[in-house]
Enzyme design. Sequence first.
Site, PDB file in Angstrom:
ATOM      1  N   ASP A   1      10.163  -6.382   2.619  1.00  0.00           N
ATOM      2  CA  ASP A   1       9.635  -5.114   3.151  1.00  0.00           C
ATOM      3  C   ASP A   1      10.436  -3.974   2.529  1.00  0.00           C
ATOM      4  O   ASP A   1      11.416  -4.192   1.805  1.00  0.00           O
ATOM      5  CB  ASP A   1       9.709  -5.097   4.695  1.00  0.00           C
ATOM      6  CG  ASP A   1       8.601  -4.246   5.323  1.00  0.00           C
ATOM      7  OD1 ASP A   1       8.531  -3.038   5.009  1.00  0.00           O
ATOM      8  OD2 ASP A   1       7.817  -4.777   6.119  1.00  0.00           O
TER       9      ASP A   1
ATOM     10  N   HIS B   1      -5.598  -4.563   5.478  1.00  0.00           N
ATOM     11  CA  HIS B   1      -6.479  -3.542   6.073  1.00  0.00           C
ATOM     12  C   HIS B   1      -5.943  -2.116   5.875  1.00  0.00           C
ATOM     13  O   HIS B   1      -6.676  -1.152   6.064  1.00  0.00           O
ATOM     14  CB  HIS B   1      -6.681  -3.802   7.586  1.00  0.00           C
ATOM     15  CG  HIS B   1      -5.490  -3.435   8.408  1.00  0.00           C
ATOM     16  ND1 HIS B   1      -4.499  -4.339   8.729  1.00  0.00           N
ATOM     17  CD2 HIS B   1      -5.109  -2.263   8.948  1.00  0.00           C
ATOM     18  CE1 HIS B   1      -3.570  -3.716   9.431  1.00  0.00           C
ATOM     19  NE2 HIS B   1      -3.911  -2.461   9.589  1.00  0.00           N
ATOM     20  N   ASP B   2      -4.655  -2.000   5.490  1.00  0.00           N
ATOM     21  CA  ASP B   2      -4.067  -0.673   5.338  1.00  0.00           C
ATOM     22  C   ASP B   2      -4.391  -0.013   4.002  1.00  0.00           C
ATOM     23  O   ASP B   2      -4.090   1.168   3.816  1.00  0.00           O
ATOM     24  CB  ASP B   2      -2.530  -0.763   5.442  1.00  0.00           C
ATOM     25  CG  ASP B   2      -2.050  -0.714   6.878  1.00  0.00           C
ATOM     26  OD1 ASP B   2      -2.714  -0.037   7.695  1.00  0.00           O
ATOM     27  OD2 ASP B   2      -1.030  -1.345   7.184  1.00  0.00           O
TER      28      ASP B   2
ATOM     29  N   ASP C   1       9.570  -2.600  -2.825  1.00  0.00           N
ATOM     30  CA  ASP C   1       8.258  -1.971  -2.658  1.00  0.00           C
ATOM     31  C   ASP C   1       7.239  -2.914  -3.286  1.00  0.00           C
ATOM     32  O   ASP C   1       7.334  -3.221  -4.479  1.00  0.00           O
ATOM     33  CB  ASP C   1       8.303  -0.613  -3.385  1.00  0.00           C
ATOM     34  CG  ASP C   1       7.000   0.152  -3.244  1.00  0.00           C
ATOM     35  OD1 ASP C   1       5.926  -0.480  -3.224  1.00  0.00           O
ATOM     36  OD2 ASP C   1       7.066   1.381  -3.174  1.00  0.00           O
TER      37      ASP C   1
HETATM   38  N1  SAM Z   1       3.349  -8.061   8.673  1.00  0.00           N
HETATM   39  C1  SAM Z   1       3.855  -7.377   9.857  1.00  0.00           C
HETATM   40  C2  SAM Z   1       3.096  -7.804  11.082  1.00  0.00           C
HETATM   41  O1  SAM Z   1       2.034  -8.423  10.963  1.00  0.00           O
HETATM   42  O2  SAM Z   1       3.583  -7.517  12.182  1.00  0.00           O
HETATM   43  C3  SAM Z   1       3.859  -5.855   9.714  1.00  0.00           C
HETATM   44  C4  SAM Z   1       2.520  -5.222   9.461  1.00  0.00           C
HETATM   45  S1  SAM Z   1       2.617  -3.470   9.281  1.00  0.00           S
HETATM   46  C5  SAM Z   1       0.979  -2.979   9.639  1.00  0.00           C
HETATM   47  C6  SAM Z   1       2.734  -3.230   7.541  1.00  0.00           C
HETATM   48  C7  SAM Z   1       4.088  -3.553   6.938  1.00  0.00           C
HETATM   49  O3  SAM Z   1       4.032  -3.358   5.523  1.00  0.00           O
HETATM   50  C8  SAM Z   1       5.204  -2.663   7.465  1.00  0.00           C
HETATM   51  O4  SAM Z   1       6.276  -3.461   7.873  1.00  0.00           O
HETATM   52  C9  SAM Z   1       5.549  -1.806   6.268  1.00  0.00           C
HETATM   53  O5  SAM Z   1       6.914  -1.401   6.231  1.00  0.00           O
HETATM   54  C10 SAM Z   1       5.219  -2.716   5.104  1.00  0.00           C
HETATM   55  N2  SAM Z   1       4.967  -1.957   3.872  1.00  0.00           N
HETATM   56  C11 SAM Z   1       4.166  -0.874   3.723  1.00  0.00           C
HETATM   57  N3  SAM Z   1       4.174  -0.453   2.447  1.00  0.00           N
HETATM   58  C12 SAM Z   1       5.020  -1.286   1.768  1.00  0.00           C
HETATM   59  C13 SAM Z   1       5.430  -1.355   0.423  1.00  0.00           C
HETATM   60  N4  SAM Z   1       4.981  -0.492  -0.487  1.00  0.00           N
HETATM   61  N5  SAM Z   1       6.290  -2.338   0.082  1.00  0.00           N
HETATM   62  C14 SAM Z   1       6.764  -3.242   1.009  1.00  0.00           C
HETATM   63  N6  SAM Z   1       6.380  -3.223   2.303  1.00  0.00           N
HETATM   64  C15 SAM Z   1       5.522  -2.249   2.681  1.00  0.00           C
END
Ligand code: SAM
Length: 349
Positions: free
Chosen positions: A209, A254-255, A235
């Site tokens: 993460d 989904h994001d 990242d």
């Molecule tokens: N997988 C976890 C769960 O199901 O509870 C967290 C889901 S959360 C909606 C999205 C996760 O993706 C967050 O922890 C966020 O920090 C991570 N994230 C977002 N952009 C990222 C990136 N560019 N590189 C690494 N992690 C990222």
Amino acid sequence: KCSRQDVPHRIINLLDGFKASKTLFTASKLKVFDVLNSSESLTLEEVAGQINASVLGTERLLEAAVSLGLLERVKQRDTSVYRNTDQASRFLVSDSPVSLHGYILHCNDMVWPLFSHLENAVVEGISQHERAFGKKNEDVFQDAYYSKDEVKIRFMDAMHSIARVTGKDVATAFDLSSYKTACDIGGCTGAMAYELTKAHPGLSVIVFDLPQVIEMRRHFKPKEDDDRVSFVAGDFFKDDLPKADLYILARILHDWSDEKLHVLLSKLSKMCTPGCGLLVSEIFLDEERKSPSRALLQALSMTEGKQRSTTEYSDLLEKHGFTLRHIQHTDNLLDAMLFVKEDPNDKRT
Ligand code: SAM
């Protein structure tokens, strides 16, 4: 004479839905469920005293919570006392193992302000983050959630609570015994990783993460430590991903838009040798995009991503050489799909 069809029950429920949500949020934020958990049952005055609120306001809140099935009111000798229902004890008390408290606070403090601008969101077709919080956000995580420590912890807590409620069902959705190393991409606090190692004794899991998230991991460490879970900061759009034979994407896809996902998925595809697994966990839309409404309501927050059906996820992943093996509807908050990287020389037509 009035027949049942003359009464718009569904519409009346929807009209009151926001009041019911806000009752749950407020009782959680004021820690009503926590104070009732620490002593079997309390009178109205005792609850009001412990949450530092007016007796009148507390009475209305507790009565509303009783009507919603969140609390019980019983007679004890000459007085009425309040106590948590079984569901409240399990899911609303903040330190319960499957507490939704963190997610509820996120809904109150982050999602509620966004939804109060829904009209603008629909007219403009963009996230209302700037209107609600006075800040532009290009990347919802880096600019919105992680710019302040307090907001970051609240968001992580929200992810942590959902992952603990759903983690076991997702971790046990498939036979993963052939995999030895997994990498949970965007694995946040590690809640899912710990569920995976608990369910699969032969598996070790790397949580990948952003650095801002990984630096907070100690706040969320479970009581029994597990050295099969490790953390790597990076990242996923820019940096190298750790090597593993099973990758997890839980609530990641989904994001993001299809274009952004192609960047991440082509990296994953390069990392995977034939036979590598990819576990996707999301709310899956039905093929007609009619349900579940949880997913469709979430989409109204207008992030750049979108909610997809199992066919859409499958099409997206197939482009990167992953073949769908199983779909598991868990009857919990998240479902799961298991894909396997195929051998390009062995492609069936
Ligand atoms: N997988 C976890 C769960 O199901 O509870 C967290 C889901 S959360 C909606 C999205 C996760 O993706 C967050 O922890 C966020 O920090 C991570 N994230 C977002 N952009 C990222 C990136 N560019 N590189 C690494 N992690 C990222």
